[in-house]
Design a protein around this motif. Structure first.
Motif, PDB file in Angstrom:
ATOM      1  N   PRO A   1      42.052  34.334  38.709  1.00 41.31           N
ATOM      2  CA  PRO A   1      41.449  35.573  38.221  1.00 41.31           C
ATOM      3  C   PRO A   1      42.460  36.563  37.675  1.00 41.31           C
ATOM      4  O   PRO A   1      43.625  36.577  38.066  1.00 41.31           O
ATOM      5  CB  PRO A   1      40.777  36.133  39.473  1.00 41.31           C
ATOM      6  N   ILE A   2      41.956  37.384  36.773  1.00 43.50           N
ATOM      7  CA  ILE A   2      42.707  38.504  36.213  1.00 43.50           C
ATOM      8  C   ILE A   2      41.822  39.735  36.388  1.00 43.50           C
ATOM      9  O   ILE A   2      40.673  39.747  35.922  1.00 43.50           O
ATOM     10  CB  ILE A   2      43.021  38.287  34.726  1.00 43.50           C
ATOM     11  N   SER A   3      42.307  40.739  37.081  1.00 49.27           N
ATOM     12  CA  SER A   3      41.520  41.936  37.360  1.00 49.27           C
ATOM     13  C   SER A   3      41.531  42.867  36.163  1.00 49.27           C
ATOM     14  O   SER A   3      42.586  43.215  35.643  1.00 49.27           O
ATOM     15  CB  SER A   3      42.075  42.657  38.592  1.00 49.27           C
ATOM     16  N   GLU A   4      40.330  43.264  35.760  1.00 46.45           N
ATOM     17  CA  GLU A   4      40.170  44.160  34.618  1.00 46.45           C
ATOM     18  C   GLU A   4      39.627  45.510  35.093  1.00 46.45           C
ATOM     19  O   GLU A   4      39.316  45.693  36.271  1.00 46.45           O
ATOM     20  CB  GLU A   4      39.191  43.541  33.611  1.00 46.45           C
ATOM     21  N   ALA A   5      39.494  46.436  34.169  1.00 43.83           N
ATOM     22  CA  ALA A   5      38.955  47.749  34.493  1.00 43.83           C
ATOM     23  C   ALA A   5      37.507  47.643  34.959  1.00 43.83           C
ATOM     24  O   ALA A   5      36.784  46.716  34.591  1.00 43.83           O
ATOM     25  CB  ALA A   5      39.044  48.659  33.268  1.00 43.83           C
ATOM     26  N   GLU A   6      37.095  48.602  35.778  1.00 42.85           N
ATOM     27  CA  GLU A   6      35.720  48.730  36.252  1.00 42.85           C
ATOM     28  C   GLU A   6      35.239  47.494  37.013  1.00 42.85           C
ATOM     29  O   GLU A   6      34.066  47.121  36.949  1.00 42.85           O
ATOM     30  CB  GLU A   6      34.777  49.043  35.075  1.00 42.85           C
ATOM     31  N   GLY A   7      36.148  46.860  37.720  1.00 38.69           N
ATOM     32  CA  GLY A   7      35.754  45.772  38.602  1.00 38.69           C
ATOM     33  C   GLY A   7      35.439  44.454  37.941  1.00 38.69           C
ATOM     34  O   GLY A   7      34.871  43.572  38.577  1.00 38.69           O
ATOM     35  N   ALA A   8      35.790  44.290  36.676  1.00 39.30           N
ATOM     36  CA  ALA A   8      35.530  43.026  35.985  1.00 39.30           C
ATOM     37  C   ALA A   8      36.676  42.048  36.248  1.00 39.30           C
ATOM     38  O   ALA A   8      37.795  42.449  36.570  1.00 39.30           O
ATOM     39  CB  ALA A   8      35.374  43.265  34.486  1.00 39.30           C
ATOM     40  N   MET A   9      36.369  40.753  36.111  1.00 41.26           N
ATOM     41  CA  MET A   9      37.393  39.720  36.275  1.00 41.26           C
ATOM     42  C   MET A   9      37.344  38.777  35.089  1.00 41.26           C
ATOM     43  O   MET A   9      36.270  38.405  34.611  1.00 41.26           O
ATOM     44  CB  MET A   9      37.148  38.899  37.547  1.00 41.26           C
ATOM     45  N   LEU A  10      38.525  38.411  34.614  1.00 38.58           N
ATOM     46  CA  LEU A  10      38.665  37.345  33.636  1.00 38.58           C
ATOM     47  C   LEU A  10      39.364  36.181  34.331  1.00 38.58           C
ATOM     48  O   LEU A  10      39.886  36.332  35.434  1.00 38.58           O
ATOM     49  CB  LEU A  10      39.464  37.826  32.422  1.00 38.58           C
ATOM     50  N   TRP A  11      39.383  35.026  33.665  1.00 35.45           N
ATOM     51  CA  TRP A  11      39.951  33.818  34.265  1.00 35.45           C
ATOM     52  C   TRP A  11      40.828  33.109  33.254  1.00 35.45           C
ATOM     53  O   TRP A  11      40.511  33.056  32.065  1.00 35.45           O
ATOM     54  CB  TRP A  11      38.825  32.893  34.741  1.00 35.45           C
ATOM     55  N   ALA A  12      41.946  32.583  33.733  1.00 36.34           N
ATOM     56  CA  ALA A  12      42.883  31.859  32.869  1.00 36.34           C
ATOM     57  C   ALA A  12      43.498  30.706  33.661  1.00 36.34           C
ATOM     58  O   ALA A  12      43.562  30.757  34.889  1.00 36.34           O
ATOM     59  CB  ALA A  12      43.977  32.794  32.351  1.00 36.34           C
ATOM     60  N   PRO A  13      43.962  29.662  32.964  1.00 33.97           N
ATOM     61  CA  PRO A  13      44.505  28.502  33.676  1.00 33.97           C
ATOM     62  C   PRO A  13      45.855  28.798  34.335  1.00 33.97           C
ATOM     63  O   PRO A  13      46.696  29.500  33.770  1.00 33.97           O
ATOM     64  CB  PRO A  13      44.640  27.441  32.582  1.00 33.97           C
ATOM     65  N   TYR A  14      46.026  28.226  35.516  1.00 30.73           N
ATOM     66  CA  TYR A  14      47.299  28.296  36.226  1.00 30.73           C
ATOM     67  C   TYR A  14      48.194  27.188  35.691  1.00 30.73           C
ATOM     68  O   TYR A  14      47.862  26.010  35.761  1.00 30.73           O
ATOM     69  CB  TYR A  14      47.063  28.106  37.724  1.00 30.73           C
ATOM     70  N   GLU A  15      49.352  27.588  35.132  1.00 32.15           N
ATOM     71  CA  GLU A  15      50.289  26.630  34.544  1.00 32.15           C
ATOM     72  C   GLU A  15      51.630  26.651  35.270  1.00 32.15           C
ATOM     73  O   GLU A  15      52.656  26.304  34.698  1.00 32.15           O
ATOM     74  CB  GLU A  15      50.491  26.958  33.053  1.00 32.15           C
ATOM     75  N   GLY A  16      51.627  27.102  36.521  1.00 27.81           N
ATOM     76  CA  GLY A  16      52.863  27.193  37.285  1.00 27.81           C
ATOM     77  C   GLY A  16      53.337  28.632  37.391  1.00 27.81           C
ATOM     78  O   GLY A  16      52.908  29.505  36.625  1.00 27.81           O
ATOM     79  N   GLU A  17      54.222  28.877  38.348  1.00 33.10           N
ATOM     80  CA  GLU A  17      54.685  30.243  38.609  1.00 33.10           C
ATOM     81  C   GLU A  17      55.455  30.842  37.436  1.00 33.10           C
ATOM     82  O   GLU A  17      55.506  32.055  37.265  1.00 33.10           O
ATOM     83  CB  GLU A  17      55.545  30.268  39.877  1.00 33.10           C
ATOM     84  N   GLU A  18      56.039  29.974  36.602  1.00 29.83           N
ATOM     85  CA  GLU A  18      56.796  30.485  35.450  1.00 29.83           C
ATOM     86  C   GLU A  18      55.882  31.070  34.382  1.00 29.83           C
ATOM     87  O   GLU A  18      56.332  31.786  33.489  1.00 29.83           O
ATOM     88  CB  GLU A  18      57.673  29.376  34.860  1.00 29.83           C
TER      89      GLU A  18
ATOM     90  N   PRO B   1      50.161  38.463  41.062  1.00 28.90           N
ATOM     91  CA  PRO B   1      50.509  37.566  39.956  1.00 28.90           C
ATOM     92  C   PRO B   1      49.265  37.007  39.268  1.00 28.90           C
ATOM     93  O   PRO B   1      48.320  36.577  39.927  1.00 28.90           O
ATOM     94  CB  PRO B   1      51.303  36.448  40.649  1.00 28.90           C
ATOM     95  N   GLU B   2      49.276  37.051  37.936  1.00 29.82           N
ATOM     96  CA  GLU B   2      48.148  36.567  37.139  1.00 29.82           C
ATOM     97  C   GLU B   2      48.658  35.649  36.029  1.00 29.82           C
ATOM     98  O   GLU B   2      49.755  35.845  35.506  1.00 29.82           O
ATOM     99  CB  GLU B   2      47.394  37.749  36.508  1.00 29.82           C
ATOM    100  N   PRO B   3      47.867  34.654  35.647  1.00 29.45           N
ATOM    101  CA  PRO B   3      48.297  33.748  34.582  1.00 29.45           C
ATOM    102  C   PRO B   3      48.310  34.453  33.230  1.00 29.45           C
ATOM    103  O   PRO B   3      47.528  35.374  32.985  1.00 29.45           O
ATOM    104  CB  PRO B   3      47.248  32.633  34.616  1.00 29.45           C
ATOM    105  N   VAL B   4      49.203  34.011  32.361  1.00 31.27           N
ATOM    106  CA  VAL B   4      49.359  34.666  31.061  1.00 31.27           C
ATOM    107  C   VAL B   4      48.646  33.909  29.934  1.00 31.27           C
ATOM    108  O   VAL B   4      48.731  34.297  28.782  1.00 31.27           O
ATOM    109  CB  VAL B   4      50.860  34.824  30.707  1.00 31.27           C
TER     110      VAL B   4
END
Length: 198
Positions: free
Chosen positions: A81-98, A108-111
């Protein structure tokens, strides 16, 4: 438990559970991390899950540093998850800590490419964080409501639903968690001890 004030009861319980988490000794914490990861991987194999959603464990949260690498190795695809304004969440793939960066909540959030809640419809399992849960599968989050809002949208979708699994330390399954109208239940409670079906 004061059933006339579930919000107040939740605040007290959050404080109690947070303190208990901080007081876990290192040996117990690491033992439970290892067992929790094994239980999650067991659930992945049981469901033949190809894609899962999860969370990036903070230092005091269940799973530890081996959690995401293990899920990724077991499935090949993990969304975070990626936390957005007003309590929304987006999602992105985990590709490692780097491929992570600190987000607005200092987590920490995926880029990578971001998607809205509908990304969860592509998941076989959604592993959820919480401070506790009762035996009926109602979780106690940190109080911001990010997950409850996301899960409510998911439940309204006319599509096959992913399995919802909350990941907890053994002592965090408690009958004391009150339930409010906006609370969304999970299907499985994962602890070091067992997979508890709801």
């Amino acid at each position: 438990m004061d059933i006339s004030d579930p919000g107040g009861t939740k605040r007290v319980l959050r404080s109690t559970l947070k303190q208990a988490r901080q007081e876990l000794d290192k040996t117990t914490r690491e033992r439970q991390h290892t067992a929790l990861i094994a239980r999650c991987v067991e659930l992945i194999h049981e469901r033949s899950a190809g894609t899962v959603a999860a969370y990036h464990p903070l230092p005091d949260e269940p799973g530890g540093p081996g959690f995401l690498p293990a899920l990724r190795a077991a499935t090949g695809a993990v969304l975070l998850p990626i936390s957005e304004a007003e309590g929304a969440m987006l999602w992105a793939p985990y590709e490692g800590e780097e491929a992570m960066a600190k987000g607005d909540l200092n987590i920490p959030e995926p880029v990578g490419e971001r998607r809205d809640w509908r990304a969860l419809l592509d998941c076989d399992i959604v592993f959820l964080p919480a401070l506790g849960a009762n035996r009926r599968g109602f979780r106690l989050g940190k109080g911001a409501g990010y997950y409850d809002r996301t899960l409510a949208r998911l439940a309204e979708a006319e599509a096959p639903q992913p399995l919802l699994a909350v990941v907890l330390f053994d002592h965090e399954v408690t009958h004391d968690v009150p339930v409010e109208a906006h609370d969304m239940p999970v299907n499985v409670i994962v602890t070091a001890e067992a997979l508890h079906r709801v």
